[in-house]
Design a protein around this motif. Sequence first.
Motif, PDB file in Angstrom:
ATOM      1  N   GLN A  89       0.821  -1.200   0.000  1.00 38.78           N
ATOM      2  CA  GLN A  89       0.000   0.000   0.000  1.00 38.78           C
ATOM      3  C   GLN A  89       0.860   1.258   0.000  1.00 38.78           C
ATOM      4  O   GLN A  89       0.617   2.182  -0.771  1.00 38.78           O
ATOM      5  N   LEU A  96       0.124   5.685  -7.533  1.00 36.99           N
ATOM      6  CA  LEU A  96      -1.188   5.869  -8.128  1.00 36.99           C
ATOM      7  C   LEU A  96      -1.561   7.346  -8.161  1.00 36.99           C
ATOM      8  O   LEU A  96      -2.143   7.831  -9.144  1.00 36.99           O
ATOM      9  N   ALA A  99       0.174   8.788 -10.974  1.00 34.28           N
ATOM     10  CA  ALA A  99      -0.443   8.361 -12.234  1.00 34.28           C
ATOM     11  C   ALA A  99      -1.704   9.169 -12.492  1.00 34.28           C
ATOM     12  O   ALA A  99      -1.938   9.659 -13.612  1.00 34.28           O
ATOM     13  N   LEU A 100      -2.483   9.297 -11.441  1.00 31.45           N
ATOM     14  CA  LEU A 100      -3.728  10.044 -11.569  1.00 31.45           C
ATOM     15  C   LEU A 100      -3.443  11.474 -12.022  1.00 31.45           C
ATOM     16  O   LEU A 100      -4.073  12.000 -12.954  1.00 31.45           O
ATOM     17  N   GLU A 103      -2.290  11.650 -15.660  1.00 34.28           N
ATOM     18  CA  GLU A 103      -3.376  11.413 -16.628  1.00 34.28           C
ATOM     19  C   GLU A 103      -4.269  12.623 -16.739  1.00 34.28           C
ATOM     20  O   GLU A 103      -4.618  13.081 -17.831  1.00 34.28           O
ATOM     21  N   ALA A 107      -4.877  14.987 -19.882  1.00 33.41           N
ATOM     22  CA  ALA A 107      -6.227  15.161 -20.416  1.00 33.41           C
ATOM     23  C   ALA A 107      -6.539  16.631 -20.598  1.00 33.41           C
ATOM     24  O   ALA A 107      -7.162  17.047 -21.578  1.00 33.41           O
TER      25      ALA A 107
ATOM     26  N   ILE B  21      -5.873   9.539   1.516  1.00 28.21           N
ATOM     27  CA  ILE B  21      -6.814   8.494   1.933  1.00 28.21           C
ATOM     28  C   ILE B  21      -6.110   7.151   1.983  1.00 28.21           C
ATOM     29  O   ILE B  21      -6.342   6.337   2.871  1.00 28.21           O
ATOM     30  N   LEU B  22      -5.215   6.937   1.024  1.00 25.51           N
ATOM     31  CA  LEU B  22      -4.622   5.620   0.946  1.00 25.51           C
ATOM     32  C   LEU B  22      -3.589   5.364   2.017  1.00 25.51           C
ATOM     33  O   LEU B  22      -3.304   4.219   2.343  1.00 25.51           O
TER      34      LEU B  22
ATOM     35  N   TYR C 649      -9.580  -1.314  -0.240  1.00 24.93           N
ATOM     36  CA  TYR C 649     -10.645  -1.097  -1.199  1.00 24.93           C
ATOM     37  C   TYR C 649     -10.467   0.236  -1.901  1.00 24.93           C
ATOM     38  O   TYR C 649     -10.656   0.351  -3.113  1.00 24.93           O
ATOM     39  N   ALA C 650     -10.096   1.244  -1.124  1.00 21.24           N
ATOM     40  CA  ALA C 650      -9.898   2.560  -1.723  1.00 21.24           C
ATOM     41  C   ALA C 650      -8.803   2.494  -2.777  1.00 21.24           C
ATOM     42  O   ALA C 650      -8.913   3.118  -3.841  1.00 21.24           O
ATOM     43  N   LEU C 651      -7.754   1.735  -2.483  1.00 19.98           N
ATOM     44  CA  LEU C 651      -6.673   1.584  -3.457  1.00 19.98           C
ATOM     45  C   LEU C 651      -7.199   1.013  -4.754  1.00 19.98           C
ATOM     46  O   LEU C 651      -6.882   1.495  -5.855  1.00 19.98           O
ATOM     47  N   ILE C 654      -9.226   3.602  -6.670  1.00 16.78           N
ATOM     48  CA  ILE C 654      -8.432   4.632  -7.342  1.00 16.78           C
ATOM     49  C   ILE C 654      -7.632   4.033  -8.478  1.00 16.78           C
ATOM     50  O   ILE C 654      -7.489   4.650  -9.541  1.00 16.78           O
ATOM     51  N   ALA C 655      -7.152   2.827  -8.251  1.00 19.04           N
ATOM     52  CA  ALA C 655      -6.422   2.165  -9.334  1.00 19.04           C
ATOM     53  C   ALA C 655      -7.347   1.939 -10.522  1.00 19.04           C
ATOM     54  O   ALA C 655      -6.972   2.175 -11.671  1.00 19.04           O
ATOM     55  N   PHE C 657      -9.958   3.673 -11.282  1.00 18.59           N
ATOM     56  CA  PHE C 657     -10.228   4.967 -11.890  1.00 18.59           C
ATOM     57  C   PHE C 657      -9.053   5.399 -12.768  1.00 18.59           C
ATOM     58  O   PHE C 657      -9.251   5.896 -13.885  1.00 18.59           O
ATOM     59  N   ALA C 658      -7.839   5.192 -12.264  1.00 16.39           N
ATOM     60  CA  ALA C 658      -6.665   5.565 -13.049  1.00 16.39           C
ATOM     61  C   ALA C 658      -6.621   4.753 -14.342  1.00 16.39           C
ATOM     62  O   ALA C 658      -6.352   5.289 -15.430  1.00 16.39           O
ATOM     63  N   GLY C 659      -6.936   3.477 -14.221  1.00 16.67           N
ATOM     64  CA  GLY C 659      -6.915   2.636 -15.414  1.00 16.67           C
ATOM     65  C   GLY C 659      -7.935   3.098 -16.436  1.00 16.67           C
ATOM     66  O   GLY C 659      -7.664   3.168 -17.642  1.00 16.67           O
ATOM     67  N   ALA C 661      -9.218   6.048 -16.739  1.00 22.30           N
ATOM     68  CA  ALA C 661      -8.823   7.323 -17.329  1.00 22.30           C
ATOM     69  C   ALA C 661      -7.773   7.090 -18.415  1.00 22.30           C
ATOM     70  O   ALA C 661      -7.821   7.710 -19.481  1.00 22.30           O
ATOM     71  N   LEU C 662      -6.869   6.172 -18.142  1.00 19.86           N
ATOM     72  CA  LEU C 662      -5.845   5.851 -19.135  1.00 19.86           C
ATOM     73  C   LEU C 662      -6.469   5.338 -20.419  1.00 19.86           C
ATOM     74  O   LEU C 662      -6.104   5.738 -21.531  1.00 19.86           O
ATOM     75  N   LEU C 665      -8.018   8.079 -22.292  1.00 20.59           N
ATOM     76  CA  LEU C 665      -6.995   8.917 -22.907  1.00 20.59           C
ATOM     77  C   LEU C 665      -6.496   8.291 -24.210  1.00 20.59           C
ATOM     78  O   LEU C 665      -6.361   8.956 -25.228  1.00 20.59           O
TER      79      LEU C 665
END
Lengths: 213, 99, 669
Positions: A89, A96, A99-100, A103, A107, B21-22, C649-651, C654-655, C657-659, C661-662, C665
């Motif tokens: 984690q 992450l 990455a976010l 992206e 965009a 959050i993470l 779960y949050a990870l 977000i992962a 969501f990132a995917g 968005a990719l 794109l």
Amino acid sequence: MVPVLFFGAALGALGGAVGVIATRNPFYGVLALIVHLVSLAVLFLLLSAAFLAAAQVVVYAGAVIVLYVFVVAYIGGGEESAWEPIPGQRLLAPLLGLALLVELAIAVLASSLLALGTDGPDVGPGFGDPASIGTLLLEKFLIPFEASSILLLLAAVGAVVLAGRRRDGDAGTPSERFAREERPPSGDSSPTQHRRVASEEGVPVAPSRGTTS
Amino acid sequence: MSIEWYIVLSSLLFATGAVGILIRRSPVVILLCLELMLNAGNLALIAFSRMLGNEEGQVFALVVMVVAACEVVVGLGLIVAIFRRRLPLDVDALRELRG
Amino acid sequence: MSATSWAWLVLLLPLLGSLVVSLGFRAIPARAAGVLGTASVGLAFAAAVAVLVSLLGEEPEARHHASSLYEYASAGGLEVELGIYVDQLSTLMILVVSGVSTLIHLYSLGYMRSDEGYHRFFSYLNFFVFSMLLLVLAGNFVLLIVGWAFVGFASYALISFWYRRTTATRAGMKAFVINVVGDIGLVLAAFLIFQQLGSFEYGAVFERAPEAFERGEWTVTAICLLLLLGAFAKSAQIPFHTWLPDAMEGPTPVSSLIHAATMVTAGVYLIARTNVLFYLAPTAADIAAFAGLATLLVAGTIALAMTDLKRAIAYSTMSQIGYMIMGVAIGAYSAGLFHLMTHAFFKALLFMTAGSIISAMANRQDIDRMSGFWRAMRFTSIMFVIGGLALAAFPLTSGFFSKDSILAFAEARGGIYFWMAIGGYVGALLTALYTFRLIFRVLPGKPCAEAQHLIDTGELYHGEPQNPASGEREDTEVGFPGAEHQIAEHSKPMAVAMAALAAGALLAGLVQVPGVTNVLFGFLEPAFHDSPLAAIHPSVAHEWRGLAIGAVISVGGIGLAWLLWGARPQLPAAFRARLRPVYLLAVDKWYFDEAIDLLVVRPALAIGRFADRSFERLVVDGIVSGTAETVRGAGGIVRLVQSGFVRGYALLVIAGFAGLALYFLIVSQ
């Protein structure tokens, strides 16, 4: 002038954000959030959203932060343990986030929406006024307005119920509470005995015991 | 400053909130990070509203603020309830719902 | 009402009886259940008589009708209907089946009275009658197979009726397995018939067969051989006969109904019904005839050595069915059916008397322990003698006329069949011998203990309940025979039934006295007029000559039996000692059971074990367990996602969501 304000506010917002996620003590986190919120209010002003800037300060920096302060005061600042139970984690989270960010930046920056590169159309001085926002709220967005007021009501009731004064019978884990229900309440202050004794004596009985918190 | 700047800033704040959050374990801090994300969204909304010259984005942002306030209220109520029951205030310790 | 409507009623009544008794067994008191069962079959008999009357009102050549209730399959050239075929052959069969069944139900009212499974018995018995009637009334091969299979099931259910006896359940299984082997033959034959001739309906098949097949062609021979497989298994001919003696584990009424009068005659009916096909396949017909002859002789020898009363009578049945099979195989259809009818009477009677005697012996069946019943049970003994006389073809009894009509036909056909007739006469001698061996062992002489008890007190001897075959102790609860036993002297229904059958055994032959009456053959012949063989008629003189020879053999046999077992009882023991190998061969039933065990059962079990070890464990279990393990493993992996950690779960959110968005794109480029 505008760039200076912008960069100042941006730094404040960023600094506040980093402060929130980095400090150990939650109280300092709340303070960092205040900085962040006020900087955001400045940014709103730069974007001709006067009413919203005011609402941000009043609602957020005013009410919400006060709420946070009270709760953190009640709870106290506990230290978080350093050991990470979820493997990977601590590594994945910043990655992450990065990455976010990348992206979203791509965009926006590579977007073919040319208007993004401008300052926006010329708007009159009444843009973002309470009057225009109010008109919109009461005319075009009347239903969302009413719905959000109901939402506020629900939230308030819900919070009262959740955090309401507990009776002794609510303490402990669910299994402890269940186990307690199995045994008849002991001691002279049990409701049924109390009631029995009281009815024999002809004394009206109080419906609940409000002695403990 | 063109609108791009505001949007990029908004993304940065959003990403920061997400990372927060993470990696944090205290429920209060997680709620604070949630606030960060919500405010980032608000910023983006207002920036676009400026770009389009339309105030509807601002009304949207106002409603988001209302929702965020409600959510904070309930979340803090939960935290108080957890504290009252003498449970550890650590999201990693509260994991009974698992498969 | 037309003949076919009455025929449907004949079918419906026993089925209704079975359903009512089985579904209402809690509500209906025991006595009523028995009466209900008997009444339903009795009414079926009345309906069968109505069918006969209706047929008699028509021209002889027009006495065949098909009737169908509905079409239950119509696909790709295949048409199967729920249809019956009423002609002289099926009418005779339904009369015999329903008539004898009614009398046996009547007998069972008394005999099974104290049995705890009374309702179940009558329900099964009614179901059996329904199945047999279905078999003989079926108008197409599919419905025939249905009836065939139901009869097999009913036989299994009734043989294993006393289901807490291991010997009974094993016997039931043995009967069922051998029957199923026969069923395979029947089904394959039906398939071949459909393939070659394009239909399952009797009318169509028998019309098209002479045009479609050359006489002696291998296809029709194959069909007939497969039909014989079914017929031999059901009728207990060699080599599929081993189940019949074991089937004596069932209650006596069952033995008398199923294993004497009806089910075992199904094979005879089959060959008679498909006579057109058998005419086209003379090889198969000859094989059938030889099998019948062999069974006749072998069973006769075994019956001479049996000491269990019911088993001896069972081998006698086997032998007499051999006569019938031989008869219908060589073309003597009417004669074979005549013998079927008379045999039903006297064999059922013999089993009933055996039941009475066994009851008196407190359920023991060993003739070595029986003697002197002439004095103890007069009525039963008289019935026994009447049945025995008919079986031994004593002059003027029904068996006399029927058996000799078959042999006279065989003689008249000439050639090899003449020698079959000779074999038949030898068999007749054996028949007389073994029948009267039983009679002279059981009836005269000093009464045994049980008989003496009956004479002295007028009550039955009460012995400990035990398995007659193995001697194990039993109790008398459900699944075992009841506590009280009934004999004909004490039970009216039993006596009435036996008397009726005795009348039939004595007088039924009179319908077909050569040169004098021609009732039966005259009725039946038009059903077989398509067969050139049926045109062979021995002359009246020939017939009387045959009858005379038969009379001599019969009386001589009875006399010889008196000599061996009445006057000089030490002679049989001497013979046994001198001809020991022959005796062993007979008493060990010619080692058929052992041969089948060695050649069929053991290899089958070995194949099964091998298949279990190799294919079943590795492939099938592998696939099934493998699938389960794979799913469980995959589930275990997926489970790791449900860790309970909110941050985890949050990870993922977000992962994701990132995917996403990719993805967008990339797509938008």
